[in-house]
Design a protein around this motif. Structure first.
Motif, PDB file in Angstrom:
ATOM      1  N   TYR A  32     -98.434  18.439 -29.337  1.00 28.32           N
ATOM      2  CA  TYR A  32     -98.195  19.685 -28.260  1.00 28.32           C
ATOM      3  C   TYR A  32     -98.988  18.828 -26.635  1.00 28.32           C
ATOM      4  O   TYR A  32     -98.602  19.136 -25.557  1.00 28.32           O
ATOM      5  CB  TYR A  32     -99.835  20.679 -28.568  1.00 28.32           C
ATOM      6  N   HIS A  91     -87.336  23.219 -23.397  1.00 31.19           N
ATOM      7  CA  HIS A  91     -87.709  22.656 -25.169  1.00 31.19           C
ATOM      8  C   HIS A  91     -88.463  21.799 -24.870  1.00 31.19           C
ATOM      9  O   HIS A  91     -89.520  21.904 -26.145  1.00 31.19           O
ATOM     10  CB  HIS A  91     -86.779  20.730 -24.685  1.00 31.19           C
ATOM     11  N   GLY A 123     -90.687  25.292 -25.099  1.00 32.69           N
ATOM     12  CA  GLY A 123     -90.786  25.739 -26.865  1.00 32.69           C
ATOM     13  C   GLY A 123     -91.839  24.796 -27.564  1.00 32.69           C
ATOM     14  O   GLY A 123     -92.206  26.188 -28.538  1.00 32.69           O
ATOM     15  N   ILE A 124     -91.708  24.009 -27.454  1.00 33.48           N
ATOM     16  CA  ILE A 124     -92.897  23.548 -28.412  1.00 33.48           C
ATOM     17  C   ILE A 124     -94.336  24.446 -27.953  1.00 33.48           C
ATOM     18  O   ILE A 124     -94.911  24.325 -28.465  1.00 33.48           O
ATOM     19  CB  ILE A 124     -92.880  21.627 -27.925  1.00 33.48           C
ATOM     20  N   LYS A 163     -94.434  27.444 -29.515  1.00 31.34           N
ATOM     21  CA  LYS A 163     -94.796  27.667 -30.536  1.00 31.34           C
ATOM     22  C   LYS A 163     -95.923  27.721 -30.778  1.00 31.34           C
ATOM     23  O   LYS A 163     -96.553  27.869 -31.885  1.00 31.34           O
ATOM     24  CB  LYS A 163     -94.083  26.344 -30.942  1.00 31.34           C
ATOM     25  N   ALA A 164     -96.334  26.261 -30.438  1.00 33.38           N
ATOM     26  CA  ALA A 164     -97.401  25.669 -30.983  1.00 33.38           C
ATOM     27  C   ALA A 164     -99.057  26.716 -30.795  1.00 33.38           C
ATOM     28  O   ALA A 164    -100.087  26.847 -31.107  1.00 33.38           O
ATOM     29  CB  ALA A 164     -97.949  24.822 -30.078  1.00 33.38           C
ATOM     30  N   ASP A 218     -98.874  30.319 -33.345  1.00 35.22           N
ATOM     31  CA  ASP A 218     -99.335  29.421 -34.095  1.00 35.22           C
ATOM     32  C   ASP A 218    -100.780  28.888 -34.271  1.00 35.22           C
ATOM     33  O   ASP A 218    -101.531  29.522 -34.981  1.00 35.22           O
ATOM     34  CB  ASP A 218     -98.767  28.143 -34.364  1.00 35.22           C
ATOM     35  N   ASP A 255     -89.406  30.275 -35.275  1.00 37.14           N
ATOM     36  CA  ASP A 255     -89.377  28.339 -35.472  1.00 37.14           C
ATOM     37  C   ASP A 255     -89.061  28.108 -33.921  1.00 37.14           C
ATOM     38  O   ASP A 255     -88.693  28.550 -32.906  1.00 37.14           O
ATOM     39  CB  ASP A 255     -88.398  27.676 -36.505  1.00 37.14           C
ATOM     40  N   GLU A 256     -89.897  26.531 -34.249  1.00 38.00           N
ATOM     41  CA  GLU A 256     -89.469  25.905 -32.568  1.00 38.00           C
ATOM     42  C   GLU A 256     -87.875  26.336 -31.913  1.00 38.00           C
ATOM     43  O   GLU A 256     -88.188  26.625 -31.007  1.00 38.00           O
ATOM     44  CB  GLU A 256     -89.504  24.646 -32.693  1.00 38.00           C
ATOM     45  N   THR A 257     -86.715  25.944 -33.086  1.00 40.16           N
ATOM     46  CA  THR A 257     -85.848  25.916 -32.399  1.00 40.16           C
ATOM     47  C   THR A 257     -85.648  27.669 -31.403  1.00 40.16           C
ATOM     48  O   THR A 257     -84.596  28.062 -30.604  1.00 40.16           O
ATOM     49  CB  THR A 257     -84.696  25.828 -33.070  1.00 40.16           C
ATOM     50  N   TRP A 277     -88.337  29.301 -30.370  1.00 40.40           N
ATOM     51  CA  TRP A 277     -88.624  29.819 -28.869  1.00 40.40           C
ATOM     52  C   TRP A 277     -87.936  28.822 -27.742  1.00 40.40           C
ATOM     53  O   TRP A 277     -88.180  29.506 -26.627  1.00 40.40           O
ATOM     54  CB  TRP A 277     -90.278  28.950 -29.814  1.00 40.40           C
ATOM     55  N   ILE A 278     -87.620  27.624 -27.901  1.00 37.54           N
ATOM     56  CA  ILE A 278     -86.935  26.619 -27.246  1.00 37.54           C
ATOM     57  C   ILE A 278     -85.538  27.834 -27.143  1.00 37.54           C
ATOM     58  O   ILE A 278     -85.302  28.192 -25.005  1.00 37.54           O
ATOM     59  CB  ILE A 278     -86.117  25.385 -27.528  1.00 37.54           C
TER      60      ILE A 278
END
Length: 389
Positions: A158, A198, A201-202, A205-206, A209, A251-253, A255-256
């Motif tokens: 992150y 990219h 999105g990470i 997602k974090a 969560d 998932d991360e994908t 979100w991206i």
């Protein structure tokens, strides 16, 4: 985890101070402007490598040495952790006319030089401040900062994504201005859109969560501190230009992909604005008390309890993710609470390995004085242990 030794040199109003801290509850008593907040800021900086108050590292170096040949503040601590004991050193170099002395931070972990980003979270801490009410009542920036400081301590990916995002955002904004001025083509944005999506999105997602973990604990703490009279709810509002729906990506994908789609759809508007108008740097968290927006409808007392609930939830989150206790820092917040709520907060932290409390009004927190295993006087940047009442 807990801090057993702390050394502070040329930091804020401290010339040189060294103390041994106890496990359990440590109390620091002193009048205003003596160095209590500076002490906790220093500990939190050892955890996050960022000041909780200063906008510039230069502000952290003691004023009397700023004009010297090599102005540097030093923080050092010994930490006992379940993951292995830790010796952490941070040198904060102020601005100087000597080009060989670059301003910034120098970090050593167990004697080995490390990048600042690699040292974040080696010591894990949560800081309670009287300014926390602004997380609830203030602008979105403060709610993003709340999430960022918390997640960065337990998630290296992150932190790296945040750093990458900031660099790409700057480059993309510069390019948008050039496209707006017809000095570059819109097609040049494609690469930067991919990079921004990219990293973004990470981050999203974090945040989603982490907030998912915080919501039930923050609600529980609000119920506990309000005697079951008030409810607290948090909702993540990712900035996707209105393209986000009620169901957040899994998932991360995803979100991206969602962010890349928003950047593509809104490209014309962003060129017109000459700036990136969506993404994690525009995210927010909606905070509601009893179903109403807390910033607009809650009283200051309700906002204060909501902010306290968020910090208590943060402490639980860090403990659960880390598998070890964070060091708890309470900067003069207990004196603002009534006796019942003070008791509730102290009972919550009874099972944490170390809690460090500051106060300018010891008579108002007499129960803390009684329970503390380590008691200290703070006066003009000097720290002195004392016994007795």
């Amino acid at each position: 985890m807990f801090i057993s030794e702390l050394q502070i040199t040329n930091y804020r109003n401290y010339v040189r101070a060294g103390i041994s801290l106890d496990r359990g509850l440590n109390l620091f008593v002193g009048d205003n402007a003596q160095g209590k907040s500076n002490l906790l800021e220093a500990i939190y900086l050892l955890s996050t490598l960022r000041s909780s108050r200063a906008s510039s590292d230069a502000d952290l170096v003691r004023r009397d040495i700023i004009g010297s040949e090599f102005p540097v503040a030093r923080l050092e601590c010994q930490v006992d952790r379940s993951a292995g004991n830790l010796h952490l050193e941070v040198a904060i170099v102020g601005r100087t006319t000597d080009a060989s002395h670059r301003a910034g931070k120098r970090v050593r972990v167990n004697g080995v030089p490390r990048r600042a980003s690699d040292a974040v979270g080696q010591l894990c801490a949560v800081l309670f401040s009287t300014l926390d009410i602004e997380i609830v009542a203030g602008p979105p920036l403060l709610r993003r900062r709340y999430l960022d400081m918390m997640i960065s301590q337990v998630d290296r990916g992150y932190l790296r994504a945040m750093q990458r995002y900031a660099k790409v955002l700057q480059q993309r904004n510069s390019l948008l201005k050039r496209v707006q001025a017809r000095e570059a083509s819109a097609g040049e944005l494609n690469f930067w859109d991919q990079e921004l999506a990219h990293a973004g999105g990470i981050i999203m997602k974090a945040r989603a969560d982490a907030l998912g973990s915080l919501v039930p604990e923050a609600a529980h703490q609000m119920q506990r501190l309000s005697d079951g009279q008030e409810s607290l709810h948090l909702t993540y509002r990712p900035s996707l230009g209105g393209l986000d729906d009620s169901s957040l990506p899994i998932d991360e994908t995803e979100w991206i992909a969602r962010m890349l789609k928003a950047l593509t759809v809104l490209r014309g508007r962003e060129i017109g604005a000459g700036a990136t108008i969506i993404g994690p740097h525009r995210d927010d968290v909606t905070i509601e008390i009893d179903g109403m927006p807390a910033d607009a409808y809650a009283s200051r007392a309700q906002q204060r309890i909501a902010a306290l609930s968020l910090r208590l939830a943060e402490a639980s989150y860090l403990r659960n993710v880390l598998g070890d206790d964070p060091v708890v820092l309470l900067d003069d917040v207990l004196s603002e609470l009534d006796a019942r709520r003070r008791k509730g907060v102290l009972e919550f932290f009874d099972n944490f390995q170390q809690t460090i409390v500051t106060t300018a009004e010891p008579d108002r927190v007499r129960e803390v004085m009684t329970r503390a295993s380590g008691r200290f006087i703070v006066s003009a940047g000097a720290l002195t242990r004392f016994e007795g009442e």
